[in-house]
Design a protein around this motif. Sequence first.
Motif, short mmCIF file in Angstrom:
data_model
loop_
_atom_site.label_atom_id
_atom_site.label_comp_id
_atom_site.label_asym_id
_atom_site.label_seq_id
_atom_site.Cartn_x
_atom_site.Cartn_y
_atom_site.Cartn_z
N VAL A 17 24.80 -32.92 61.01
CA VAL A 17 25.58 -31.94 61.76
C VAL A 17 27.05 -32.21 61.46
N ARG A 18 27.75 -31.18 60.96
CA ARG A 18 29.14 -31.33 60.53
C ARG A 18 30.03 -30.38 61.33
N PRO A 22 40.87 -28.68 62.72
CA PRO A 22 42.08 -28.27 62.00
C PRO A 22 42.49 -29.26 60.90
N SER A 23 42.27 -30.56 61.15
CA SER A 23 42.70 -31.56 60.16
C SER A 23 41.70 -32.70 60.04
N ASP A 24 40.49 -32.52 60.57
CA ASP A 24 39.52 -33.61 60.52
C ASP A 24 38.10 -33.05 60.49
N THR A 25 37.14 -33.95 60.33
CA THR A 25 35.73 -33.58 60.34
C THR A 25 34.94 -34.64 61.08
N LEU A 26 34.02 -34.20 61.93
CA LEU A 26 33.13 -35.10 62.64
C LEU A 26 31.73 -34.95 62.06
N SER A 47 37.56 -31.70 54.31
CA SER A 47 36.62 -31.50 53.20
C SER A 47 35.71 -32.70 52.97
N SER A 48 35.67 -33.65 53.90
CA SER A 48 34.80 -34.82 53.71
C SER A 48 33.34 -34.39 53.75
N THR A 49 32.51 -35.03 52.92
CA THR A 49 31.11 -34.64 52.79
C THR A 49 30.20 -35.85 52.90
N ALA A 63 20.81 -50.56 51.56
CA ALA A 63 22.25 -50.76 51.80
C ALA A 63 23.08 -49.98 50.78
N GLY A 64 24.01 -49.17 51.29
CA GLY A 64 24.89 -48.38 50.43
C GLY A 64 24.34 -47.03 50.04
N ALA A 65 23.17 -46.64 50.58
CA ALA A 65 22.55 -45.37 50.18
C ALA A 65 23.19 -44.17 50.86
N ILE A 66 23.94 -44.39 51.93
CA ILE A 66 24.60 -43.29 52.65
C ILE A 66 26.09 -43.59 52.71
N TRP A 67 26.92 -42.60 52.36
CA TRP A 67 28.36 -42.78 52.46
C TRP A 67 29.04 -41.42 52.64
N ILE A 68 30.29 -41.47 53.04
CA ILE A 68 31.11 -40.27 53.21
C ILE A 68 32.11 -40.24 52.06
N ASP A 69 32.26 -39.06 51.47
CA ASP A 69 33.19 -38.89 50.34
C ASP A 69 34.32 -37.93 50.76
N PRO A 70 35.60 -38.33 50.59
CA PRO A 70 36.05 -39.62 50.05
C PRO A 70 35.97 -40.72 51.10
N PRO A 71 35.62 -41.95 50.69
CA PRO A 71 35.51 -43.06 51.65
C PRO A 71 36.81 -43.34 52.40
N SER A 72 37.93 -43.07 51.75
CA SER A 72 39.24 -43.36 52.38
C SER A 72 39.54 -42.44 53.56
N SER A 73 38.79 -41.36 53.69
CA SER A 73 39.04 -40.42 54.80
C SER A 73 38.43 -40.89 56.11
#
Length: 366
Positions: A17-18, A22-26, A47-49, A63-73
């Motif tokens: 669920v995304r 205005p400037s972020d994503t949950l 635009s994080s996915t 471990a490491g199979a799920i991540w958010i791109d870009p990680p820095s966001s």
Amino acid sequence: MQYNPGWNNSSVNLLHVRAVGPSDTLHYIWSSIGAPTVLLVATASRSSTLCVNWTQLLSPAPAGAIWIDPPSSVVYSTAVVFTKVFEYSEAKMLEELFYPTYDLSDFSWDSVNHTLNHTALTAEFTGIPATDPSGSFSNGSLAFRVTAYEASGRDGPLPSLLHTANSSKVEFVLAGVVPRGNSSRFVLELATVEETGVAQKLRSTRSIDDEYTPTIFEMLSLVAKSQNDSSTLSFLQWKATAYGSQTPRREDSIQCRSRGLQAANWSLPVSSIVHAYFGEGVGSTYTVSAINISFGGEDGKVYQEKRYLSWSVLLGFGQPPKDAFSPLVISIMAVALGTPMVMLLVGSCVVLFAQRKRYSEYEPIN
């Protein structure tokens, strides 16, 4: 709402669920892989996915199979894991007799895809034990019903929780499960995973207002606070009640208690999406805490009669919603408190007028 993004197989369940601001994503990532779990990830990008390596996720080392791109966001992430259901009854001398535990990581779960409602933003994870020696689940099931919200508001059915667009709801349901004792009560164990520098606190708030949840005056919240600036990062919030009916009314209320927040001295299921996102640092780099929610009165007869139990909890980012007196309650209180004051004022005026009139009836004496 996305079901198993990037994977054309319904043998496992992962629901994304995304919510874009205005400037972020949950991001809310629900899954029954391992134990029923929800990951909550807040990012500072519209635009994080979500990215999933399905081959690795379904392997013995996820471990490491799920991540958010870009990680820095990513600015904050946490997880809630529903681990076990205990059943017990009181034996003689007030001793508690516990039956074999239902480990939710050993359950077999139906496909969520059949329950997805993209209009109502709801889905349901329904499962039964992989092995059921007692036959308690022969005509019953355990479920987690998920609801996402697009705006602030209040649920219609009891307990009528107040919600915001930054929150979601999950409803824990036992339906048709045969108790293994004459006065069985149930306990749901859930665990939270937090980053270093984040502390969990359990709060209880009481109010004289039971307008939306009749006879229930206590609200509980499990909040995650940053130890650096004391800001609230996420929360779980629930009323101190469960219900014994699919269409709950006041008389269907089931007593609900929280048995304290403790550091978990056990490990989470390795195959859960918690390890897939947080990696091998769960329990060392990340803190795992657990809390038990118990259901049932002193004799446990409510579930015995109805064979149905429903408990709702709100979870989300930031501060939990705060109930306030409605205009109707404020009006009633104003009338209740204002009427005696008006009567007192009117009564004082009448007394003063009567006294003046009595003295004015006599002629002055020369």
